[in-house]
Design an enzyme around this catalytic site. Structure first.
Site, PDB file in Angstrom:
ATOM      1  N   SER A  26       0.826  -1.211   0.000  1.00  0.00           N
ATOM      2  CA  SER A  26       0.000   0.000   0.000  1.00  0.00           C
ATOM      3  C   SER A  26       0.859   1.260   0.000  1.00  0.00           C
ATOM      4  O   SER A  26       0.747   2.102  -0.891  1.00  0.00           O
ATOM      5  CB  SER A  26      -0.925  -0.011   1.214  1.00  0.00           C
ATOM      6  OG  SER A  26      -1.646   1.200   1.321  1.00  0.00           O
ATOM      7  N   HIS A 107       6.762   4.330  10.043  1.00  0.00           N
ATOM      8  CA  HIS A 107       6.200   4.043  11.367  1.00  0.00           C
ATOM      9  C   HIS A 107       7.374   3.745  12.285  1.00  0.00           C
ATOM     10  O   HIS A 107       8.359   3.117  11.878  1.00  0.00           O
ATOM     11  CB  HIS A 107       5.250   2.852  11.295  1.00  0.00           C
ATOM     12  CG  HIS A 107       4.648   2.444  12.607  1.00  0.00           C
ATOM     13  ND1 HIS A 107       4.194   3.347  13.536  1.00  0.00           N
ATOM     14  CD2 HIS A 107       4.442   1.214  13.155  1.00  0.00           C
ATOM     15  CE1 HIS A 107       3.713   2.693  14.587  1.00  0.00           C
ATOM     16  NE2 HIS A 107       3.862   1.394  14.379  1.00  0.00           N
TER      17      HIS A 107
END
Length: 331
Positions: A26, A107
């Protein structure tokens, strides 16, 4: 709070650098394609056996195996699942990092919880778009961009922040706005939001509401519509204009009922449970649990997936969604 825009970032910082994006899921496909369209020298790092190899090549991108991509690159963006990053880092990234390279993440989990400890001679940065990858790609193509977070954990070269801002600009983030944070704050707020509200909290609220109606004798189809199907309407209103806009947009009956009854569902005890979830994120308890779960082959996760898949709400929903031809097949 400082918000950075196009005028605050320069792509020139990356013009003479080679950029590797590890992963083509993604986020990976969005970062790689957006940077390529921004005129950057980009390659994608994938295992030779990856089904995404041909997709990346078909999209016009150079593809290399991870170790070769890291050797080639000056900036390496790690866009792999949290649970696989440590292994890939140890096998393919660490042996091939050069002094002055930049290691980037979207992240902070593996850096914050010290699953990955980079050498001191590299930059460590984060560029985290606040939307799924397909939206990062679409908004870039529309010229409006997606808001991003950036963070600098380690600044060896003295310009790590400029590199992070340039990457954010290359994927379209500075069109919308970029906010500076830290790996700690991004990681802890992200995990808490997922567990207490977005995934854990909302899922249990929907499921429990459905069960209460069905156990009281109401048809499960009606319970599905009222507790799950219509949630999209409410979430879209939150997304478009916040809590006040949602209350403005629904009926007075719904607004009054929600305002007077919501606190009976989300009680002070619920809030204390949320605080405990946050403590487990902050002290590393959840990270330790998740790491051990993966080391064992994810037995608990697999068991929970089966339980959730077999819940009545899922069986009823599968039938009702056949009445909705506008939905894509999610199998």
């Amino acid at each position: 709070m400082k918000v950075y825009h196009d005028q605050d970032a320069s792509l020139e910082v990356l013009k003479d650098k080679k950029l590797a994006v590890l992963g083509f899921g993604s986020q990976g496909h969005a970062h790689a394609l957006n940077l390529k369209d921004s005129g950057m020298d980009v390659c994608v790092g994938l295992r030779k056996t990856s089904a995404s190899w041909s997709k990346a090549e078909e999209a016009g991108l150079s593809v290399k195996e991870p170790a070769d991509a890291v050797k080639w690159a000056d900036v390496v963006m790690v866009l792999l699942p949290d649970q696989t990053q440590k292994q890939v880092y140890e096998q393919a990234i660490a042996p091939n990092l050069k002094e002055g390279d930049t290691l980037a993440f979207a992240h902070g989990f593996n850096i914050h919880y010290k699953q990955i400890i980079p050498p001191k001679q590299v930059n460590v940065i984060m560029i985290a778009p606040k939307s799924p990858g397909h939206m990062v790609r679409r908004t870039y193509q529309q010229g409006i961009g997606t808001p991003c977070l950036i963070a600098v954990e380690q600044d060896f070269t003295g310009n790590a922040k400029e590199i992070a801002l340039a990457w954010a600009k290359g994927i379209g983030g500075t069109k919308a706005g970029v906010i500076e944070t830290t790996f700690k704050n991004e990681t802890e707020t992200d995990l808490f939001g997922e567990q207490a509200v977005l995934c854990g909290g909302s899922e249990e609220l929907i499921k429990t509401g459905f069960e209460v109606l069905v156990e009281a004798g109401y048809p499960p189809e009606l319970a599905y519509f009222e507790c799950l199907h219509e949630m999209k309407l409410i979430v879209d209103l939150y997304y478009e204009g916040g809590l006040t806009f949602m209350n403005y947009s629904v009926s007075d009956t719904a607004e009054y009922g929600g305002m007077t009854r919501g606190k009976r569902v989300i009680t002070q005890e619920t809030k204390e449970n949320m605080r405990q979830i946050l403590r487990e994120v902050q002290d590393g308890s959840f990270a330790k649990e998740w790491i051990e779960e993966n080391e064992k082959g994810q037995p608990k996760l697999k068991q929970l997936r089966e339980e959730y898949k077999n819940h009545l709400i899922e069986k009823v929903g599968a039938e009702l969604r056949k009445m909705m031809p506008w939905l894509k097949d999610k199998k």
